[in-house]
Design a protein around this motif. Structure first.
Motif, PDB file in Angstrom:
ATOM      1  N   ASP A 144       0.819  -1.218   0.000  1.00 56.18           N
ATOM      2  CA  ASP A 144       0.000   0.000   0.000  1.00 56.18           C
ATOM      3  C   ASP A 144       0.852   1.267   0.000  1.00 56.18           C
ATOM      4  OD1 ASP A 144       1.070  -0.364   2.510  1.00 56.18           O
ATOM      5  OD2 ASP A 144      -0.752   0.197   3.596  1.00 56.18           O
ATOM      6  N   ARG A 145       2.125   1.146  -0.358  1.00 56.98           N
ATOM      7  CA  ARG A 145       2.989   2.332  -0.345  1.00 56.98           C
ATOM      8  C   ARG A 145       3.813   2.357  -1.620  1.00 56.98           C
ATOM      9  NH1 ARG A 145       6.366   4.432   4.875  1.00 56.98           N
ATOM     10  NH2 ARG A 145       6.705   6.565   4.146  1.00 56.98           N
ATOM     11  N   PRO A 146       3.415   3.138  -2.609  1.00 51.60           N
ATOM     12  CA  PRO A 146       4.141   3.152  -3.880  1.00 51.60           C
ATOM     13  C   PRO A 146       5.604   3.544  -3.754  1.00 51.60           C
ATOM     14  CG  PRO A 146       2.003   4.237  -4.094  1.00 51.60           C
ATOM     15  CD  PRO A 146       2.221   4.002  -2.639  1.00 51.60           C
TER      16      PRO A 146
ATOM     17  N   LEU B 265       6.565  -2.237  -5.530  1.00 47.95           N
ATOM     18  CA  LEU B 265       7.205  -3.100  -6.523  1.00 47.95           C
ATOM     19  C   LEU B 265       7.626  -2.345  -7.775  1.00 47.95           C
ATOM     20  CD1 LEU B 265       5.040  -6.346  -6.395  1.00 47.95           C
ATOM     21  CD2 LEU B 265       7.396  -6.044  -5.618  1.00 47.95           C
ATOM     22  N   GLY B 266       6.986  -1.198  -8.036  1.00 46.05           N
ATOM     23  CA  GLY B 266       7.289  -0.486  -9.277  1.00 46.05           C
ATOM     24  C   GLY B 266       8.752  -0.120  -9.416  1.00 46.05           C
TER      25      GLY B 266
ATOM     26  N   ASP C 110       8.011  -3.845  19.350  1.00 45.04           N
ATOM     27  CA  ASP C 110       6.924  -4.787  19.078  1.00 45.04           C
ATOM     28  C   ASP C 110       5.769  -4.119  18.344  1.00 45.04           C
ATOM     29  OD1 ASP C 110       8.393  -6.737  20.269  1.00 45.04           O
ATOM     30  OD2 ASP C 110       7.218  -6.828  22.128  1.00 45.04           O
ATOM     31  N   GLU C 111       5.445  -2.900  18.718  1.00 44.12           N
ATOM     32  CA  GLU C 111       4.346  -2.206  18.044  1.00 44.12           C
ATOM     33  C   GLU C 111       4.663  -1.955  16.573  1.00 44.12           C
ATOM     34  OE1 GLU C 111       3.336   1.324  20.114  1.00 44.12           O
ATOM     35  OE2 GLU C 111       2.650   0.295  21.937  1.00 44.12           O
ATOM     36  N   GLU C 112       5.917  -1.585  16.296  1.00 45.89           N
ATOM     37  CA  GLU C 112       6.308  -1.354  14.905  1.00 45.89           C
ATOM     38  C   GLU C 112       6.248  -2.643  14.102  1.00 45.89           C
ATOM     39  OE1 GLU C 112       7.828   0.966  11.635  1.00 45.89           O
ATOM     40  OE2 GLU C 112       6.742   1.393  13.499  1.00 45.89           O
ATOM     41  N   VAL C 113       6.698  -3.750  14.712  1.00 42.37           N
ATOM     42  CA  VAL C 113       6.652  -5.041  14.026  1.00 42.37           C
ATOM     43  C   VAL C 113       5.212  -5.432  13.722  1.00 42.37           C
ATOM     44  CG1 VAL C 113       7.132  -7.511  14.285  1.00 42.37           C
ATOM     45  CG2 VAL C 113       8.836  -5.837  14.995  1.00 42.37           C
ATOM     46  N   ALA C 114       4.319  -5.249  14.680  1.00 38.54           N
ATOM     47  CA  ALA C 114       2.909  -5.593  14.471  1.00 38.54           C
ATOM     48  C   ALA C 114       2.291  -4.725  13.378  1.00 38.54           C
ATOM     49  CB  ALA C 114       2.141  -5.447  15.785  1.00 38.54           C
ATOM     50  N   ARG C 115       2.660  -3.459  13.367  1.00 34.04           N
ATOM     51  CA  ARG C 115       2.105  -2.567  12.347  1.00 34.04           C
ATOM     52  C   ARG C 115       2.578  -2.979  10.955  1.00 34.04           C
ATOM     53  NH1 ARG C 115       3.500   2.019   9.662  1.00 34.04           N
ATOM     54  NH2 ARG C 115       5.584   1.985  10.593  1.00 34.04           N
ATOM     55  N   ILE C 116       3.877  -3.286  10.818  1.00 33.90           N
ATOM     56  CA  ILE C 116       4.419  -3.709   9.525  1.00 33.90           C
ATOM     57  C   ILE C 116       3.777  -5.021   9.083  1.00 33.90           C
ATOM     58  CG2 ILE C 116       6.507  -4.491   8.343  1.00 33.90           C
ATOM     59  CD1 ILE C 116       8.087  -2.527  10.058  1.00 33.90           C
ATOM     60  N   HIS C 117       3.643  -5.956  10.019  1.00 27.45           N
ATOM     61  CA  HIS C 117       3.058  -7.255   9.684  1.00 27.45           C
ATOM     62  C   HIS C 117       1.620  -7.086   9.195  1.00 27.45           C
ATOM     63  CE1 HIS C 117       1.191 -11.216  10.418  1.00 27.45           C
ATOM     64  NE2 HIS C 117       2.398 -11.712  10.148  1.00 27.45           N
ATOM     65  N   GLY C 118       0.871  -6.199   9.832  1.00 26.27           N
ATOM     66  CA  GLY C 118      -0.511  -5.975   9.402  1.00 26.27           C
ATOM     67  C   GLY C 118      -0.595  -5.398   8.008  1.00 26.27           C
ATOM     68  N   ARG C 119       0.332  -4.509   7.668  1.00 25.93           N
ATOM     69  CA  ARG C 119       0.315  -3.940   6.321  1.00 25.93           C
ATOM     70  C   ARG C 119       0.755  -4.965   5.281  1.00 25.93           C
ATOM     71  NH1 ARG C 119       3.538   1.592   6.542  1.00 25.93           N
ATOM     72  NH2 ARG C 119       2.965   1.550   4.337  1.00 25.93           N
TER      73      ARG C 119
ATOM     74  N   ALA D   1      -0.067  -7.977   5.244  1.00 17.93           N
ATOM     75  CA  ALA D   1      -1.209  -8.849   4.935  1.00 17.93           C
ATOM     76  C   ALA D   1      -1.945  -8.391   3.688  1.00 17.93           C
ATOM     77  CB  ALA D   1      -2.157  -8.893   6.137  1.00 17.93           C
ATOM     78  N   GLY D   2      -1.680  -7.159   3.250  1.00 16.99           N
ATOM     79  CA  GLY D   2      -2.299  -6.681   2.023  1.00 16.99           C
ATOM     80  C   GLY D   2      -1.849  -7.432   0.782  1.00 16.99           C
ATOM     81  N   TRP D   3      -0.790  -8.233   0.902  1.00 17.66           N
ATOM     82  CA  TRP D   3      -0.354  -9.018  -0.261  1.00 17.66           C
ATOM     83  C   TRP D   3      -1.317 -10.161  -0.572  1.00 17.66           C
ATOM     84  CZ3 TRP D   3       2.564  -6.694  -3.386  1.00 17.66           C
ATOM     85  CH2 TRP D   3       3.620  -5.891  -2.973  1.00 17.66           C
ATOM     86  N   TYR D   4      -2.109 -10.575   0.418  1.00 23.81           N
ATOM     87  CA  TYR D   4      -3.114 -11.602   0.124  1.00 23.81           C
ATOM     88  C   TYR D   4      -4.127 -11.027  -0.870  1.00 23.81           C
ATOM     89  CZ  TYR D   4      -1.433 -14.577   3.911  1.00 23.81           C
ATOM     90  OH  TYR D   4      -0.654 -15.394   4.707  1.00 23.81           O
ATOM     91  N   GLY D   5      -4.389 -11.774  -1.900  1.00 19.98           N
ATOM     92  CA  GLY D   5      -5.283 -11.310  -2.954  1.00 19.98           C
ATOM     93  C   GLY D   5      -4.586 -10.490  -4.018  1.00 19.98           C
ATOM     94  N   SER D   6      -3.275 -10.303  -3.901  1.00 18.77           N
ATOM     95  CA  SER D   6      -2.538  -9.517  -4.900  1.00 18.77           C
ATOM     96  C   SER D   6      -2.147 -10.337  -6.118  1.00 18.77           C
ATOM     97  CB  SER D   6      -1.272  -8.928  -4.272  1.00 18.77           C
ATOM     98  OG  SER D   6      -0.359  -9.963  -3.920  1.00 18.77           O
ATOM     99  N   GLY D   7      -2.209 -11.644  -6.010  1.00 20.66           N
ATOM    100  CA  GLY D   7      -1.764 -12.499  -7.100  1.00 20.66           C
ATOM    101  C   GLY D   7      -0.335 -12.957  -6.953  1.00 20.66           C
TER     102      GLY D   7
END
Length: 279
Positions: free
Chosen positions: A186-188, A192-193, A230-239, A241-247
């Motif tokens: 979610d961060r251009p 990947l570009g 730990d909070e930073e790790v959890a935040r990164i891990h949650g973001r 998860a956006g790869w699910y459904g990306s193909g």
């Protein structure tokens, strides 16, 4: 005769100037008998051939046989898509020159898996870690942990471009590459570009995404600026998860050790070669 530094050198000898035009050694060296003109040179005998002129000392000479010569390397260009096999046989990623991007959050194990995978391939393979390249900057290193700003973004972009150039040069000379980076869906800016632009359309991205508890446990074993809160790790891990459904292919290595993850990575790459993902 010496000349002062910066003064012009004397002109070359010309007809009517210099020692051949009226210069008498006796005028400068009294008491020495004047010398007459040199005797005429006799003609060479018939059949005489003068020796060839000696080569100038600065002429280029071939290097000795045991010296190291200049090796011309093919230039690196954008990496194209790997060609699927013409025969129905299953492609073998272990014998194919590939460009792989291993994506994952901090603590996913992507650097360890990438290094192991590169170590155990049957073809020459290089491992390029974006974090390592970013930390080439010592004085003035812009650590994203202290806040993402223009300086940290500029150094990230520079490191990614440096990794891309290195990967293209390795691949142009027959050496596979696996790169690892925490790319966000979610961060251009860190998407990947940039990797596709710097490496080429043939780059094969794979996401390594274990469970949050595993990521937190692995992060706790880190030291220095590689260890996050730990909070930073959890935040990164949650973001991530956006790869699910990306193909993109995703590997959950929560219950896998490094060799098992590398084996599954080969299976994923086998399918990616046969049917490259669209990204």
């Amino acid at each position: 005769m010496q000349h002062a530094v910066g003064s012009p050198l004397p002109p070359p000898h010309q007809p009517g100037h210099g020692p051949a035009a009226g210069w008498s050694p006796a005028a400068h060296h009294p008491g020495q008998p004047p010398q007459g003109p040199p005797p005429p040179m006799s003609a060479p005998p018939p059949g005489f051939a003068p020796p060839p002129p000696a080569a100038p000392r600065h002429a280029s000479m071939p290097p000795p046989p045991d010296s190291t010569g200049h090796v011309t390397l093919p230039p690196g260009g954008p990496v194209g898509m790997p060609s699927p096999p013409q025969a129905p046989a299953t492609p073998d990623p272990g014998a194919t020159t590939l460009a792989v991007l291993l994506i994952g959050p901090a603590g996913a194990g992507k650097t360890s898996v990438a290094r192991y995978w590169a170590d155990h391939r049957r073809v020459p393979t290089a491992h390029i870690s974006l974090d390592d390249v970013r930390e080439w900057v010592r004085s003035g290193f812009a650590d994203p942990q202290t806040g993402w700003n223009d300086h940290s973004e500029a150094q990230y972009r520079l490191a990614r471009r440096t990794c891309g150039f290195a990967a293209r040069n390795f691949l142009a000379n027959g050496i596979s590459c696996i790169l690892d980076d925490a790319v966000f869906p979610d961060r251009p800016v860190v998407g990947l570009g940039g990797w596709k632009r710097h490496v080429g359309p043939g780059l094969l991205p794979v996401v390594l995404l274990p469970g949050l508890d595993v990521v937190l446990e692995r992060n706790a074993e880190r030291t220095g600026n590689r260890r996050l809160g730990d909070e930073e790790v959890a935040r990164i891990h949650g973001r991530m998860a956006g790869w699910y459904g990306s193909g993109l292919p995703i590997i959950d290595n929560s219950q896998l050790d490094i060799p098992e993850t590398a084996r599954i990575l080969d299976d994923v790459l086998t399918r990616a070669i046969a049917s490259p993902p669209t990204w």
